[in-house]
Write a protein that holds these residues in place. Structure first.
Motif, short mmCIF file in Angstrom:
data_model
loop_
_atom_site.label_atom_id
_atom_site.label_comp_id
_atom_site.label_asym_id
_atom_site.label_seq_id
_atom_site.Cartn_x
_atom_site.Cartn_y
_atom_site.Cartn_z
N ASP A 36 0.83 -1.20 0.00
CA ASP A 36 0.00 0.00 0.00
C ASP A 36 0.86 1.25 0.00
O ASP A 36 1.92 1.28 0.62
N GLU A 37 0.37 2.26 -0.67
CA GLU A 37 1.00 3.57 -0.62
C GLU A 37 0.47 4.26 0.64
O GLU A 37 -0.74 4.34 0.83
N LEU A 38 1.36 4.73 1.49
CA LEU A 38 0.95 5.31 2.77
C LEU A 38 1.59 6.67 2.98
O LEU A 38 2.70 6.93 2.51
N SER A 39 0.89 7.50 3.74
CA SER A 39 1.46 8.80 4.13
C SER A 39 2.42 8.59 5.29
O SER A 39 2.39 7.55 5.97
N LEU A 69 15.66 5.44 3.72
CA LEU A 69 15.13 4.48 2.75
C LEU A 69 15.02 5.11 1.35
O LEU A 69 15.33 4.47 0.35
N LYS A 70 14.58 6.36 1.30
CA LYS A 70 14.49 7.06 0.01
C LYS A 70 15.88 7.23 -0.60
O LYS A 70 16.08 6.98 -1.79
N ALA A 122 9.75 5.18 -2.93
CA ALA A 122 9.37 6.24 -3.87
C ALA A 122 8.41 7.17 -3.14
O ALA A 122 7.62 6.72 -2.29
N GLU A 123 8.48 8.44 -3.46
CA GLU A 123 7.61 9.44 -2.83
C GLU A 123 6.76 10.09 -3.92
O GLU A 123 7.25 10.42 -4.99
N ARG A 124 5.48 10.24 -3.63
CA ARG A 124 4.56 10.91 -4.55
C ARG A 124 3.78 11.95 -3.77
O ARG A 124 3.33 11.69 -2.66
N ARG A 125 3.64 13.12 -4.35
CA ARG A 125 2.87 14.17 -3.69
C ARG A 125 1.43 14.13 -4.18
O ARG A 125 1.17 14.00 -5.36
N LEU A 174 3.08 10.65 -0.18
CA LEU A 174 2.76 9.22 -0.08
C LEU A 174 3.99 8.41 -0.47
O LEU A 174 4.72 8.76 -1.40
N TYR A 175 4.18 7.32 0.26
CA TYR A 175 5.37 6.50 0.06
C TYR A 175 4.98 5.08 -0.31
O TYR A 175 3.99 4.54 0.19
#
Length: 116
Positions: A29-32, A54-55, A61-64, A70-71
């Motif tokens: 899952d993508e989580l905040s 980790l990044k 991966a990070e998405r705004r 969201l990670y």
């Protein structure tokens, strides 16, 4: 960054149990950051530091999404570690084969003739 130093960075990141826990959480899952922090009994600042490691290692991966970040896990971030382990495994199997052949009195040339 060289392949070896990248693999070293991934291994250092994975050495910390909470970081492995974060990766497990975001593997499916993508989580905040808040959702990730809620799963641990440490401060959000500590989780933020773990997420950064980790990044930087290429494992997250990070998405705004508006103001939220969201990670999600990046499985390809483990490619260097996989290659390292595959190489070690292949070398170990080759060594085991040579030991068995030596025990049986077979040389590499004889083994090659038997395989044809």
């Amino acid at each position: 960054m060289s392949e070896d130093s990248s693999t070293d960075e991934v291994l250092r990141a994975l050495a910390e149990p909470r970081r492995r826990g974060i990766l497990r959480l975001v593997a499916q899952d993508e989580l905040s950051a808040g959702e990730i922090a809620a799963a641990f009994d440490v401060s959000r600042t500590a989780i933020s530091q773990h997420v950064t490691v980790l990044k930087n290692a290429g494992l997250l991966a990070e998405r705004r999404d508006g103001t939220r970040r969201l990670y999600r896990a990046r499985p390809e971030g483990l490619d260097g570690v996989r290659a390292f382990l595959d190489g070690m495994w292949g070398d170990a199997l080759d060594t085991a084969r040579r030991l068995v052949e030596a025990e049986r009195g077979l040389s590499d040339d004889e083994e090659g003739r038997h395989a044809v």
